[in-house]
Design an enzyme around this catalytic site. Structure first.
Site, PDB file in Angstrom:
ATOM      1  N   GLU A   1       0.118  -1.508   5.547  1.00  0.00           N
ATOM      2  CA  GLU A   1       1.098  -1.071   6.463  1.00  0.00           C
ATOM      3  C   GLU A   1       1.124   0.428   6.845  1.00  0.00           C
ATOM      4  O   GLU A   1       1.343   0.713   8.232  1.00  0.00           O
ATOM      5  CB  GLU A   1       2.643  -1.417   5.779  1.00  0.00           C
ATOM      6  CG  GLU A   1       3.695  -1.130   6.613  1.00  0.00           C
ATOM      7  CD  GLU A   1       4.281   0.129   6.689  1.00  0.00           C
ATOM      8  OE1 GLU A   1       5.038   0.352   7.415  1.00  0.00           O
ATOM      9  OE2 GLU A   1       3.789   1.228   5.955  1.00  0.00           O
TER      10      GLU A   1
ATOM     11  N   ASP B   1       0.920  -1.170  -0.109  1.00  0.00           N
ATOM     12  CA  ASP B   1       0.173  -0.047  -0.147  1.00  0.00           C
ATOM     13  C   ASP B   1       0.872   1.191   0.071  1.00  0.00           C
ATOM     14  O   ASP B   1       1.910   1.170   0.354  1.00  0.00           O
ATOM     15  CB  ASP B   1      -0.979  -0.050   1.271  1.00  0.00           C
ATOM     16  CG  ASP B   1      -0.277  -0.027   2.581  1.00  0.00           C
ATOM     17  OD1 ASP B   1       0.818  -0.832   2.819  1.00  0.00           O
ATOM     18  OD2 ASP B   1      -0.537   0.712   3.588  1.00  0.00           O
TER      19      ASP B   1
HETATM   20 ZN    ZN Z   1       6.586   2.464   3.716  1.00  0.00          ZN
END
Ligand code: ZN
Length: 366
Positions: free
Chosen positions: A136, A75
């Site tokens: 993340e 992401d």
């Molecule tokens: Zn990163």
């Protein structure tokens, strides 16, 4: 050393940044990777997590050699829709309306290039694992939701740090979030304010008295969200604050947490207000020695590609924290991204190329 195709690597990177992948919506990137893995004969599996998936790829190798894990995230932070990459003299930026997404697509591109080179050259290697995590950027949700007992690696190399190639993050903090709920007493602010207890006033005093900002070299704290009150003519009955504390040193973290709780309890009691506090450990920190095997492997691979190892301490958490916590020794390595999380983000093509060579050098050294 470690011949890669810069042109092919650049094309992969450009393809990747053009595919939007905000947290939990990484599907376009997964759909890009799947046929590449199939073509390379890399086995891969999707692991449901929240509204998305983590992706684990494996390449068999000589079982007599160490198993290595390479990890990065799928992401990107927003704004990351309709990225228009601009290439000028080896430097890649967006058109200024979005982030570039080199965080962490430079790592994804480097991993793919390394896989291609392995297949083309027949370079000998041990068993390899590649983990691509989702979500993340918004709190390490992908890696936290992944069953790390599936990982067989002895050592892990996360490629999710910025700056020149050669950066090796040895330390990262533990992070704690706390929520303070202050309950005062409502009263008419014009008729009888003396009958009220302003929760806003009490919370303000707590925030000004508690440890805040840079506390020492290893420790920070920040009140990041505040709300409360209903109208100017009501003495505020409730007020709320969400804050975080980070430290490389767990004892210091506990001490700051205790001081915040004590300050909050004392201040509330003095004003006749009530306080409720919740706390949540977001992730645990890690601290590796320069002579630990995983760090020595990283630094010798960095030297092997003609770069200088640079030991760093991070102020933030990454997937590296969670992997270390699971008992797999992991370092976070620079992939060359710069000005990340801004629309001015950029990366040099030569750094992504060095990143791919670094992956190969690590594979070669195991
Ligand atoms: Zn990163």
């Amino acid at each position: 050393m470690y011949e890669i195709s810069s042109e092919r690597l650049q094309n992969t990177f450009i393809d990747l940044v053009k595919r939007p992948s905000p947290s939990w919506k990484e599907k376009p990137v997964i759909e890009y990777l799947a046929p590449i893995f199939n073509e390379l004969g890399v086995s891969w599996s999707l692991h449901p997590c929240g509204q998305s998936h983590n992706l684990l790829a494996r390449i068999d190798g000589d079982p007599g050699r160490k198993t290595l894990l390479f990890s990065c995230h799928l992401d990107t932070v927003v704004p990351c829709e309709n990225v228009v990459p601009v290439i000028k003299g080896g430097k890649i930026t967006s058109d200024g309306n979005t982030v570039l997404g080199g965080d962490d697509k430079a790592a994804i591109a480097a991993f793919i290039e390394a896989m291609r080179v392995l297949k083309e050259t027949g370079m000998r290697h041990g068993p390899l694992e590649f983990l691509f995590s989702c979500a993340e950027e918004i709190g390490l949700y992908g890696i936290k939701g992944f069953d790390l007992s599936l990982i067989r690696a002895d050592y892990a190399f996360v490629f999710d740090s910025g700056g020149d190639i050669g950066g090796i993050v040895l330390q990262a903090p533990t992070q704690l979030t706390m929520e303070l709920f202050v309950k005062g007493k409502a009263a008419h602010a014009g008729m009888e304010p003396e009958k009220g207890v302003s929760a806003i006033r009490v919370l303000s005093e707590i925030i000004t008295r508690m440890p805040h900002g840079r506390i020492d070299k290893e420790t920070t704290s920040n009140a990041g969200i505040i709300s409360g009150g209903k109208a100017t003519n009501i003495v505020a009955e409730s007020a709320y604050c969400k804050l975080e504390v980070r430290s490389i040193n767990p004892a210091k973290l506990r001490s700051v947490e205790a001081r915040i709780k004590k300050t909050a309890a004392e201040t509330a009691a003095r004003h006749g207000a009530k306080i409720r506090i919740t706390r949540n450990l977001e992730y645990s920190g890690f601290s590796l020695r320069e002579d630990s095997p995983v760090v020595r492997m990283a630094s010798s691979a960095v030297r092997k590609i003609g770069k200088k190892p640079r030991y760093e301490s991070s102020g933030g958490g990454s997937d590296t924290n969670i992997i270390n916590r699971a008992g797999i020794k992991a370092v976070n390595l620079s992939i060359g991204m710069r000005a990340v999380h801004t629309t001015k983000e950029f990366i040099y093509m030569r750094d992504i190329a060095s990143g791919a060579r670094l992956v190969l050098a690590l594979i070669d050294s195991a």
